[in-house]
Design a protein around this motif. Structure first.
Motif, mmCIF file in Angstrom:
data_model
loop_
_atom_site.group_PDB
_atom_site.id
_atom_site.type_symbol
_atom_site.label_atom_id
_atom_site.label_comp_id
_atom_site.label_asym_id
_atom_site.label_seq_id
_atom_site.Cartn_x
_atom_site.Cartn_y
_atom_site.Cartn_z
ATOM 1 N N LEU A 196 36.325 32.155 37.000
ATOM 2 C CA LEU A 196 37.461 32.807 37.665
ATOM 3 C C LEU A 196 37.337 34.324 37.614
ATOM 4 O O LEU A 196 37.652 35.022 38.591
ATOM 5 C CB LEU A 196 38.774 32.361 37.039
ATOM 6 C CG LEU A 196 39.195 30.931 37.352
ATOM 7 C CD1 LEU A 196 40.388 30.531 36.491
ATOM 8 C CD2 LEU A 196 39.523 30.778 38.814
ATOM 9 N N ARG A 197 36.880 34.842 36.487
ATOM 10 C CA ARG A 197 36.715 36.289 36.347
ATOM 11 C C ARG A 197 35.662 36.818 37.326
ATOM 12 O O ARG A 197 35.854 37.857 37.970
ATOM 13 C CB ARG A 197 36.301 36.592 34.907
ATOM 14 C CG ARG A 197 36.294 38.010 34.567
ATOM 15 C CD ARG A 197 37.704 38.464 34.306
ATOM 16 N NE ARG A 197 37.636 39.849 33.876
ATOM 17 C CZ ARG A 197 38.550 40.737 34.131
ATOM 18 N NH1 ARG A 197 39.642 40.373 34.750
ATOM 19 N NH2 ARG A 197 38.414 41.961 33.743
ATOM 20 N N LYS A 198 34.540 36.119 37.433
ATOM 21 C CA LYS A 198 33.492 36.532 38.375
ATOM 22 C C LYS A 198 33.962 36.415 39.822
ATOM 23 O O LYS A 198 33.611 37.234 40.666
ATOM 24 C CB LYS A 198 32.220 35.696 38.164
ATOM 25 C CG LYS A 198 31.474 36.054 36.912
ATOM 26 C CD LYS A 198 30.976 37.469 36.991
ATOM 27 C CE LYS A 198 30.262 37.892 35.745
ATOM 28 N NZ LYS A 198 29.820 39.281 35.777
ATOM 29 N N ALA A 199 34.765 35.404 40.116
ATOM 30 C CA ALA A 199 35.293 35.252 41.479
ATOM 31 C C ALA A 199 36.192 36.429 41.832
ATOM 32 O O ALA A 199 36.127 36.970 42.945
ATOM 33 C CB ALA A 199 36.058 33.941 41.601
ATOM 34 N N MET A 200 37.035 36.865 40.875
ATOM 35 C CA MET A 200 37.908 38.014 41.132
ATOM 36 C C MET A 200 37.085 39.296 41.295
ATOM 37 O O MET A 200 37.404 40.133 42.145
ATOM 38 C CB MET A 200 38.919 38.171 40.007
ATOM 39 C CG MET A 200 40.002 37.119 40.039
ATOM 40 S SD MET A 200 41.376 37.444 38.932
ATOM 41 C CE MET A 200 40.601 37.332 37.340
ATOM 42 N N GLN A 201 36.027 39.448 40.515
ATOM 43 C CA GLN A 201 35.175 40.631 40.650
ATOM 44 C C GLN A 201 34.476 40.658 42.000
ATOM 45 O O GLN A 201 34.383 41.714 42.636
ATOM 46 C CB GLN A 201 34.144 40.665 39.527
ATOM 47 C CG GLN A 201 34.713 41.020 38.180
ATOM 48 C CD GLN A 201 33.671 40.955 37.081
ATOM 49 O OE1 GLN A 201 32.525 40.569 37.306
ATOM 50 N NE2 GLN A 201 34.081 41.333 35.880
ATOM 51 N N LEU A 202 33.980 39.516 42.455
ATOM 52 C CA LEU A 202 33.336 39.457 43.770
ATOM 53 C C LEU A 202 34.325 39.742 44.885
ATOM 54 O O LEU A 202 34.000 40.409 45.868
ATOM 55 C CB LEU A 202 32.694 38.089 43.995
ATOM 56 C CG LEU A 202 31.338 37.847 43.365
ATOM 57 C CD1 LEU A 202 30.915 36.400 43.565
ATOM 58 C CD2 LEU A 202 30.302 38.769 43.960
#
Length: 79
Positions: free
Chosen positions: A41-47
């Motif tokens: 989820l954190r990587k999805a928000m960063q992308l």
């Protein structure tokens, strides 16, 4: 030769056996699921915030994060 000679017999009452895991197994399994879910989820928000690349990657990571987080919670409380 009799074809029924090698069939295993069913165990009586096998469906009534309750499967239980030990507390450390539940905690470690839940922690792994929640950790992977949080990371995804954190990587999805960063992308999504960066706006770079394919937006489908952010959606796929978001879905993966939700699935792993749900699996971690299920493992902790319901399984």
């Amino acid at each position: 030769m009799d074809s029924n000679a090698h069939k295993p017999l069913p165990i009586k009452g096998a469906s009534k056996i309750k499967k239980e895991d030990c507390l450390p197994c539940r905690l470690s399994g839940g922690a792994v699921g929640l950790s992977i879910g949080y990371f995804s989820l954190r990587k999805a928000m960063q992308l999504q915030k960066a706006g770079a690349g394919n937006p489908n990657k952010a959606v796929a990571l978001g879905v993966t994060g939700v699935m792993f987080t749900s699996a971690g919670l299920y493992r902790l409380f319901l399984y």
